[in-house]
Enzyme design. Structure first.
Site, short mmCIF file in Angstrom:
data_model
loop_
_atom_site.label_atom_id
_atom_site.label_comp_id
_atom_site.label_asym_id
_atom_site.label_seq_id
_atom_site.Cartn_x
_atom_site.Cartn_y
_atom_site.Cartn_z
N ILE A 13 -5.01 -5.66 6.18
CA ILE A 13 -5.58 -6.98 6.43
C ILE A 13 -5.66 -7.27 7.93
O ILE A 13 -6.66 -7.80 8.42
CB ILE A 13 -4.75 -8.07 5.69
CG1 ILE A 13 -4.90 -7.88 4.16
CG2 ILE A 13 -5.17 -9.47 6.11
CD1 ILE A 13 -3.93 -8.71 3.33
N GLY A 71 3.78 -7.22 8.21
CA GLY A 71 4.70 -7.47 7.11
C GLY A 71 4.96 -6.19 6.34
O GLY A 71 4.22 -5.20 6.46
N SER A 115 1.49 -15.14 0.77
CA SER A 115 1.20 -14.27 -0.38
C SER A 115 1.22 -15.10 -1.65
O SER A 115 1.95 -16.10 -1.74
CB SER A 115 2.28 -13.19 -0.46
OG SER A 115 2.36 -12.65 -1.76
N TYR A 153 10.91 -10.23 -0.84
CA TYR A 153 9.50 -10.34 -0.42
C TYR A 153 8.93 -11.75 -0.68
O TYR A 153 8.50 -12.42 0.26
CB TYR A 153 8.64 -9.25 -1.08
CG TYR A 153 7.20 -9.32 -0.64
CD1 TYR A 153 6.80 -8.81 0.59
CD2 TYR A 153 6.24 -9.94 -1.43
CE1 TYR A 153 5.48 -8.90 1.02
CE2 TYR A 153 4.92 -10.04 -1.01
CZ TYR A 153 4.54 -9.52 0.22
OH TYR A 153 3.23 -9.63 0.64
P1 NAD Z 1 -0.33 -2.85 5.68
O1 NAD Z 1 0.90 -2.08 5.39
O2 NAD Z 1 -1.66 -2.18 5.51
O3 NAD Z 1 -0.28 -3.42 7.18
C1 NAD Z 1 0.87 -4.05 7.67
C2 NAD Z 1 0.99 -3.78 9.16
O4 NAD Z 1 2.17 -4.43 9.63
C3 NAD Z 1 1.13 -2.28 9.49
O5 NAD Z 1 0.20 -1.88 10.46
C4 NAD Z 1 2.56 -2.18 9.99
O6 NAD Z 1 2.75 -1.16 10.98
C5 NAD Z 1 2.80 -3.57 10.55
N1 NAD Z 1 4.22 -3.82 10.65
C6 NAD Z 1 5.17 -3.63 9.69
N2 NAD Z 1 6.39 -3.85 10.18
C7 NAD Z 1 6.23 -4.20 11.50
C8 NAD Z 1 7.14 -4.52 12.53
N3 NAD Z 1 8.47 -4.49 12.35
N4 NAD Z 1 6.62 -4.83 13.74
C9 NAD Z 1 5.28 -4.81 13.97
N5 NAD Z 1 4.38 -4.50 13.01
C10 NAD Z 1 4.86 -4.19 11.80
O7 NAD Z 1 -0.24 -4.15 4.81
P2 NAD Z 1 -1.34 -5.27 4.40
O8 NAD Z 1 -1.52 -5.16 2.96
O9 NAD Z 1 -2.47 -5.25 5.33
O10 NAD Z 1 -0.45 -6.56 4.64
C11 NAD Z 1 -0.69 -7.47 5.71
C12 NAD Z 1 0.04 -8.76 5.37
O11 NAD Z 1 -0.51 -9.30 4.17
C13 NAD Z 1 1.52 -8.57 5.10
O12 NAD Z 1 2.23 -9.63 5.65
C14 NAD Z 1 1.61 -8.60 3.60
O13 NAD Z 1 2.86 -9.04 3.16
C15 NAD Z 1 0.51 -9.58 3.27
N6 NAD Z 1 0.00 -9.49 1.91
C16 NAD Z 1 -0.55 -8.34 1.46
C17 NAD Z 1 -1.03 -8.28 0.16
C18 NAD Z 1 -1.64 -7.04 -0.42
O14 NAD Z 1 -1.83 -6.98 -1.63
N7 NAD Z 1 -1.99 -6.05 0.37
C19 NAD Z 1 -0.94 -9.40 -0.66
C20 NAD Z 1 -0.38 -10.58 -0.16
C21 NAD Z 1 0.08 -10.61 1.14
#
Ligand code: NAD
Length: 275
Positions: A13, A71, A115, A153
């Protein structure tokens, strides 16, 4: 040219938000653990300070938007404390730390990614949410390790949503002309979900989630909403938690909100003018 910070910009995202903003000519300062303008670990106090200092230097002290996507998902092998530190304390530290830069800019908006697990996952540990909102990272980390990262989470994401709603209307944000909102995505096809699919303990739980539109979301669909909330067309959004989840929340909690309330005049007046 507008300058916007996106955390978690290396993947999913966050990467979709960064791509969309950059395509429109915005200068994007990405923060992530790798492949970013600013490489920093938002799970630690040092990493958060490094990120805020680096953005302050690179932006010249002025920002037009902040989007917090960094995240981690819950996983049986992942410590709850890590999620508490990254998902909640890392998010709030970036929003708090960069707020003065936003106040100096022209866009003046921030969006945090929450989320829909906040409303559709049962049994969210309330004490952990409270420890986050109290700003007590050691207590939150201890509670998170007790309940494990799968329950941590939604607690971190609920705390982010409540922090946004509480902060957005106050003197530091709305009172200073800054807009703060949250987006609550449902299941979105990203490496985070691929990680869950690859885990035999998590994959069956993902399959339990009903999605009325019949498919997971795409990162670009979340980025489009973030773009709206950041920009002038989103100017009337303040303290909103916008669900974009293919209907999962509406299906499972159809009449829980909007919710009626009884108007107690004294507390209503206090909310309208806290002083
Ligand atoms: P993703 O794993 O593709 O991307 C997450 C990014 O966060 C990664 O690039 C990772 O390196 C970075 N990250 C993690 N820990 C870190 C840290 N300690 N310091 C700096 N960067 C860090 O995940 P996504 O699905 O794109 O999720 C993005 C956000 O959306 C998150 O907060 C996630 O909880 C939220 N979210 C995702 C979903 C889903 O279904 N994918 C649903 C609801 C919410």
């Amino acid at each position: 040219v507008a300058t916007v910070v996106v955390t978690g910009s290396a993947s999913g995202i966050g990467a979709a938000c960064a791509d969309r903003l950059a395509a429109a000519g915005t200068t994007v300062l990405g923060i992530d653990r790798h492949d970013a303008t600013v490489v920093a670990d938002l799970g630690t106090a040092e990493g958060r300070a490094t990120a805020v200092d680096a953005v302050t230097a690179r932006s010249g002290g002025t920002l037009d938007g902040v989007v917090t996507c960094a995240g981690l998902a819950g996983a049986p092998s992942r410590a709850g404390s890590l999620l508490a530190s990254v998902n909640y304390f890392g998010t709030v530290a970036v929003l708090d730390g960069l707020r003065p830069l936003l106040a100096a800019g022209t866009g003046r908006a921030a969006v945090a990614i929450s989320s829909n697990s906040t409303t559709i996952q049962p049994g969210v540990p309330a004490a952990l949410v409270a420890a986050c909102l109290a700003g007590d990272e050691p207590a939150a980390r201890a509670l998170a390790d007790e309940v494990g990262s799968m329950a941590t989470y939604p607690a971190t994401k609920l705390a982010v949503a409540h922090w946004v709603r509480t902060s957005a209307t106050g003197a530091a944000w709305a009172g200073a002309g800054l807009r703060l909102n949250a987006v609550a995505p449902g299941m979105v096809d990203t490496p985070l979900i691929a990680e869950g699919r690859a885990d035999p303990a998590v994959a069956p739980l993902l399959d339990l989630l009903p999605i009325p539109v019949g498919r997971p979301g795409r990162p670009e669909e979340i980025a489009a909403l973030v773009d709206l909330l950041l920009g002038p067309d989103g100017g009337f959004f303040c303290g909103s938690v916008v669900f974009v989840d293919g209907g999962s929340d509406a299906l499972l909690r159809p009449t829980d909100w909007p919710a009626a309330w009884d108007l107690d005049l004294r507390s209503a007046m206090q909310k309208l003018s806290p002083d």
